[in-house]
Design a protein around this motif. Structure first.
Motif, PDB file in Angstrom:
ATOM      1  N   TYR A 137     -15.326 -28.238  32.157  1.00  9.12           N
ATOM      2  CA  TYR A 137     -15.066 -29.604  32.618  1.00  9.12           C
ATOM      3  C   TYR A 137     -15.259 -29.751  34.125  1.00  9.12           C
ATOM      4  N   LEU A 138     -15.791 -30.913  34.508  1.00 13.28           N
ATOM      5  CA  LEU A 138     -15.865 -31.296  35.923  1.00 13.28           C
ATOM      6  C   LEU A 138     -15.449 -32.754  36.034  1.00 13.28           C
ATOM      7  N   GLY A 139     -14.520 -33.047  36.924  1.00 11.90           N
ATOM      8  CA  GLY A 139     -14.069 -34.419  37.133  1.00 11.90           C
ATOM      9  C   GLY A 139     -14.395 -34.915  38.534  1.00 11.90           C
ATOM     10  N   LEU A 140     -14.910 -36.135  38.617  1.00 12.49           N
ATOM     11  CA  LEU A 140     -15.224 -36.765  39.900  1.00 12.49           C
ATOM     12  C   LEU A 140     -14.406 -38.051  40.012  1.00 12.49           C
ATOM     13  N   PRO A 141     -13.620 -38.230  41.074  1.00 13.37           N
ATOM     14  CA  PRO A 141     -12.715 -39.384  41.210  1.00 13.37           C
ATOM     15  C   PRO A 141     -13.417 -40.627  41.739  1.00 13.37           C
ATOM     16  N   LEU A 142     -14.352 -41.157  40.965  1.00  9.86           N
ATOM     17  CA  LEU A 142     -15.189 -42.254  41.434  1.00  9.86           C
ATOM     18  C   LEU A 142     -14.796 -43.599  40.831  1.00  9.86           C
ATOM     19  N   ALA A 143     -14.666 -44.598  41.692  1.00 19.51           N
ATOM     20  CA  ALA A 143     -14.463 -45.972  41.229  1.00 19.51           C
ATOM     21  C   ALA A 143     -15.826 -46.635  41.087  1.00 19.51           C
ATOM     22  N   ASP A 144     -15.931 -47.573  40.155  1.00 16.89           N
ATOM     23  CA  ASP A 144     -17.200 -48.278  39.951  1.00 16.89           C
ATOM     24  C   ASP A 144     -17.264 -49.482  40.886  1.00 16.89           C
ATOM     25  N   ARG A 145     -17.452 -49.190  42.167  1.00 16.19           N
ATOM     26  CA  ARG A 145     -17.523 -50.224  43.196  1.00 16.19           C
ATOM     27  C   ARG A 145     -18.751 -49.960  44.065  1.00 16.19           C
ATOM     28  N   PRO A 146     -19.473 -51.001  44.462  1.00 15.17           N
ATOM     29  CA  PRO A 146     -20.716 -50.821  45.215  1.00 15.17           C
ATOM     30  C   PRO A 146     -20.555 -50.045  46.520  1.00 15.17           C
ATOM     31  N   TRP A 147     -19.359 -50.087  47.124  1.00 17.84           N
ATOM     32  CA  TRP A 147     -19.166 -49.439  48.418  1.00 17.84           C
ATOM     33  C   TRP A 147     -18.755 -47.959  48.293  1.00 17.84           C
ATOM     34  N   ILE A 148     -18.544 -47.491  47.071  1.00 16.21           N
ATOM     35  CA  ILE A 148     -18.155 -46.096  46.873  1.00 16.21           C
ATOM     36  C   ILE A 148     -19.343 -45.176  47.143  1.00 16.21           C
ATOM     37  N   VAL A 193     -10.516 -42.649  33.916  1.00  9.10           N
ATOM     38  CA  VAL A 193     -10.265 -41.941  32.660  1.00  9.10           C
ATOM     39  C   VAL A 193      -9.347 -40.762  32.955  1.00  9.10           C
ATOM     40  N   ASP A 194      -8.161 -40.771  32.332  1.00  8.96           N
ATOM     41  CA  ASP A 194      -7.127 -39.794  32.689  1.00  8.96           C
ATOM     42  C   ASP A 194      -7.228 -38.494  31.902  1.00  8.96           C
ATOM     43  N   THR A 195      -8.408 -37.878  31.949  1.00 12.06           N
ATOM     44  CA  THR A 195      -8.568 -36.527  31.414  1.00 12.06           C
ATOM     45  C   THR A 195      -8.799 -35.577  32.583  1.00 12.06           C
ATOM     46  N   ASP A 196      -8.568 -34.305  32.337  1.00 12.91           N
ATOM     47  CA  ASP A 196      -8.852 -33.269  33.316  1.00 12.91           C
ATOM     48  C   ASP A 196      -9.136 -31.989  32.550  1.00 12.91           C
TER      49      ASP A 196
END
Length: 212
Positions: A116-127, A102-105
C-alpha cells in the motif's frame, strides 16, 4: 551541484519544435476522446453475474493500461474483489479522514498481501500533486516490474488517481501527455481538475526537453 542547476536551466530554455503543451491541449484531448464502456467488470467472464456484483458490491473499476486499474473508494475497500482481480499493490491518492478523502491506510490491508501507498491529496486545482509524480510512478512501476497488478484510486477514480496514472505513463512509459490521456480516457471516464492538467502539461514540457 552548480553544474546540475546550469544543466536544468539549459533544459528549461530548450525550444520545443511542436510548441509548449498547455491545459487547453489536454482539455481538448479529453473532450475529443470517447470512453469505451465495458459491460463486464475486470476479473469477470461471461459466466459471472457482474451486474449483481456491481450492484451489491459497489464495484467501480476499469483496467486503463495493462495491469493498471483505476477505481473508486468503495472498490478500494472491497478486499474480496481486489483479491479476485489479483491486485498486488494499492495506491490511495486521497488518503485521509476528512470529507473527500478515503480513510484507508496500510493497516487496512494488513490481512492481505497487498502493498500500500497513501498520498494525502485533496482534489483541488491549487494542490501540488506534481510533488508526488515520481513517488507514485515508482510505486506503480514496482508493481508492473514484479508482474503484479496495481489498483489506483481516490474517491471517485476520476481526478487524483487518474493524474497519478497519467504521470506514470509519461515518466516510465515515455508517452506524451496527449497520448497518455487518450489511452486512459478510452478505458475510463476520467477528468483531472484544471490545476492537475496544468501540472501534467508542465511535466510533459519538462520531459520533452529532457529527451531533446
Amino acid at each position: 551541484m552548480e553544474s546540475t542547476w546550469r544543466d536544468r536551466d539549459r533544459d528549461f530554455q530548450k525550444h520545443l519544435i511542436d510548441g509548449e503543451t498547455t491545459i487547453q491541449d489536454l482539455v481538448e484531448v479529453l473532450h475529443d476522446t470517447k470512453t469505451n464502456f465495458q459491460l463486464l467488470l475486470p476479473g469477470f467472464t461471461d459466466e459471472d453475474d457482474s451486474t449483481i456484483w456491481r450492484n451489491q458490491k459497489d464495484i467501480d473499476c476499469d483496467e486503463v493500461y495493462e495491469n493498471i486499474y483505476i477505481g473508486d473508494a468503495a472498490t478500494a475497500k472491497n478486499k474480496e474483489y481486489l483479491k479476485k482481480l489479483g491486485i498486488t499493490h494499492v495506491l490511495n491518492a486521497a488518503e485521509g479522514k476528512r470529507f473527500g478523502f478515503v480513510d484507508t491506510d496500510k493497516n487496512y490491508y494488513k490481512d492481505t498481501t497487498i502493498k500500500y501507498l497513501g498520498l494525502p491529496l485533496a482534489d483541488r486545482p491549487w494542490i501540488c500533486i506534481s510533488e508526488y509524480f515520481y513517488t507514485a510512478s515508482a510505486f506503480i512501476d514496482e508493481a508492473i516490474l514484479q508482474k503484479g497488478k496495481v489498483f489506483v484510486h481516490c474517491m471517485m477514480g476520476i481526478s487524483r488517481s487518474a493524474t497519478c496514472v497519467l504521470a506514470y505513463l509519461m515518466i516510465k512509459k515515455q508517452l506524451l501527455a496527449a497520448e497518455a490521456v487518450t489511452i486512459v480516457r478510452q478505458n475510463r471516464d476520467i477528468y483531472p481538475n484544471e490545476g492537475f492538467l496544468h501540472q501534467l502539461a508542465q511535466l510533459d514540457n519538462q520531459l520533452r526537453r529532457q529527451r531533446l
